[in-house]
Design an enzyme around this catalytic site. Sequence first.
Site, PDB file in Angstrom:
ATOM      1  N   CYS A   1      47.830  63.770 -68.345  1.00 20.99           N
ATOM      2  CA  CYS A   1      46.843  64.502 -67.920  1.00 20.99           C
ATOM      3  C   CYS A   1      45.842  64.833 -69.346  1.00 20.99           C
ATOM      4  O   CYS A   1      46.710  65.230 -69.953  1.00 20.99           O
ATOM      5  CB  CYS A   1      46.419  64.535 -67.222  1.00 20.99           C
ATOM      6  N   GLY A   2      44.796  64.989 -69.028  1.00 21.58           N
ATOM      7  CA  GLY A   2      43.917  65.460 -70.053  1.00 21.58           C
ATOM      8  C   GLY A   2      44.077  67.308 -70.790  1.00 21.58           C
ATOM      9  O   GLY A   2      44.818  66.917 -71.622  1.00 21.58           O
ATOM     10  N   THR A   3      44.067  67.357 -69.565  1.00 20.59           N
ATOM     11  CA  THR A   3      45.471  68.962 -70.328  1.00 20.59           C
ATOM     12  C   THR A   3      46.532  68.583 -70.121  1.00 20.59           C
ATOM     13  O   THR A   3      47.555  69.713 -70.608  1.00 20.59           O
ATOM     14  CB  THR A   3      44.228  70.419 -69.450  1.00 20.59           C
ATOM     15  N   GLY A   4      47.418  68.561 -68.902  1.00 23.94           N
ATOM     16  CA  GLY A   4      49.170  68.939 -68.674  1.00 23.94           C
ATOM     17  C   GLY A   4      48.429  69.868 -67.654  1.00 23.94           C
ATOM     18  O   GLY A   4      49.888  69.813 -66.938  1.00 23.94           O
ATOM     19  N   ILE A   5      47.865  69.911 -67.078  1.00 23.87           N
ATOM     20  CA  ILE A   5      47.856  71.484 -66.564  1.00 23.87           C
ATOM     21  C   ILE A   5      47.694  70.888 -64.949  1.00 23.87           C
ATOM     22  O   ILE A   5      49.020  71.528 -64.143  1.00 23.87           O
ATOM     23  CB  ILE A   5      46.649  72.710 -66.583  1.00 23.87           C
ATOM     24  N   GLY A   6      46.640  69.773 -64.715  1.00 19.80           N
ATOM     25  CA  GLY A   6      46.627  69.306 -63.130  1.00 19.80           C
ATOM     26  C   GLY A   6      48.090  68.854 -62.693  1.00 19.80           C
ATOM     27  O   GLY A   6      48.662  69.332 -61.572  1.00 19.80           O
ATOM     28  N   MET A   7      48.603  68.286 -63.780  1.00 16.55           N
ATOM     29  CA  MET A   7      50.312  67.270 -63.531  1.00 16.55           C
ATOM     30  C   MET A   7      51.093  68.231 -63.326  1.00 16.55           C
ATOM     31  O   MET A   7      52.216  68.040 -62.695  1.00 16.55           O
ATOM     32  CB  MET A   7      50.576  66.601 -64.427  1.00 16.55           C
TER      33      MET A   7
ATOM     34  N   HIS B   1      67.334  76.404 -71.552  1.00 21.84           N
ATOM     35  CA  HIS B   1      67.267  77.215 -71.017  1.00 21.84           C
ATOM     36  C   HIS B   1      66.359  77.200 -69.181  1.00 21.84           C
ATOM     37  O   HIS B   1      67.522  77.543 -68.323  1.00 21.84           O
ATOM     38  CB  HIS B   1      66.430  78.766 -71.286  1.00 21.84           C
TER      39      HIS B   1
ATOM     40  N   ARG C   1      74.183  81.899 -68.227  1.00 27.10           N
ATOM     41  CA  ARG C   1      72.880  82.893 -67.418  1.00 27.10           C
ATOM     42  C   ARG C   1      72.216  81.670 -67.434  1.00 27.10           C
ATOM     43  O   ARG C   1      71.523  82.351 -66.487  1.00 27.10           O
ATOM     44  CB  ARG C   1      73.110  83.954 -68.532  1.00 27.10           C
ATOM     45  N   HIS C   2      72.480  81.244 -67.814  1.00 27.96           N
ATOM     46  CA  HIS C   2      70.363  80.514 -67.599  1.00 27.96           C
ATOM     47  C   HIS C   2      71.364  79.940 -66.451  1.00 27.96           C
ATOM     48  O   HIS C   2      69.863  79.704 -65.315  1.00 27.96           O
ATOM     49  CB  HIS C   2      70.226  79.294 -68.704  1.00 27.96           C
TER      50      HIS C   2
ATOM     51  N   ASP D   1      47.138  60.090 -65.877  1.00 26.43           N
ATOM     52  CA  ASP D   1      45.838  59.331 -65.100  1.00 26.43           C
ATOM     53  C   ASP D   1      44.999  59.471 -66.160  1.00 26.43           C
ATOM     54  O   ASP D   1      45.539  58.330 -67.555  1.00 26.43           O
ATOM     55  CB  ASP D   1      45.088  60.726 -64.619  1.00 26.43           C
TER      56      ASP D   1
HETATM   57  C1  RB5 Z   1      40.370  64.961 -65.631  1.00 26.89           C
HETATM   58  O1  RB5 Z   1      39.394  64.480 -66.059  1.00 26.89           O
HETATM   59  C2  RB5 Z   1      41.443  66.019 -65.808  1.00 26.89           C
HETATM   60  O2  RB5 Z   1      40.897  66.452 -64.781  1.00 26.89           O
HETATM   61  C3  RB5 Z   1      43.354  65.503 -65.981  1.00 26.89           C
HETATM   62  O3  RB5 Z   1      43.843  64.184 -66.938  1.00 26.89           O
HETATM   63  C4  RB5 Z   1      43.749  66.741 -66.102  1.00 26.89           C
HETATM   64  O4  RB5 Z   1      43.558  67.514 -67.257  1.00 26.89           O
HETATM   65  C5  RB5 Z   1      43.989  67.889 -64.778  1.00 26.89           C
HETATM   66  O5  RB5 Z   1      44.570  68.764 -65.051  1.00 26.89           O
END
Ligand code: RB5
Length: 145
Positions: free
Chosen positions: A63-69, A96, A130-131, A7
């Site tokens: 993305c910013g944190t990688g978490i949303g992706m 694994h 096993r994995h 993003d």
């Molecule tokens: C965008 O501002 C931010 O929310 C996005 O890059 C990401 O970190 C979401 O998980």
Amino acid sequence: MIAIGCDHAGCEMKQSIINALSEKGYEFKDMGCDGTPCDYPVIADAVCSEVLSGTCEKGILICGTGIGMSIAANKFKGIRAALCSDSYSTRFTRLHNDTNIMCMGARVIGNGLASELAEIFLTTEFEGGRHQRRIDLITNIENKN
Ligand code: RB5
């Protein structure tokens, strides 16, 4: 061929990875974005579709944190996505978990580390054994839901 997408928060990191790994012979299919503010699930969809269709062997999402992706990518049947920010986890998620997508946070780690982690991800083979049984159990969960 590696599918890569980001993003607006991850464009600089995406370009840095493409530059660093193209020099080593990797080929990328850039699924956007171009820096214009966008919604990360749209890009996750584009990259995961490339991997699921077999056009690309693996995918990288930023993305910013990688978490949303990571959350978005793991909604796709057949995608196993890992959020990577250190070399140990990156290596072992390939060994694994046979992950086919790696996610990184451009506001969390630097561009140099991101390229190193991408190379680890792309060069480490799944151990199987096993994995594989555990991957099959994950697939069963996917199929039940
Ligand atoms: C965008 O501002 C931010 O929310 C996005 O890059 C990401 O970190 C979401 O998980």
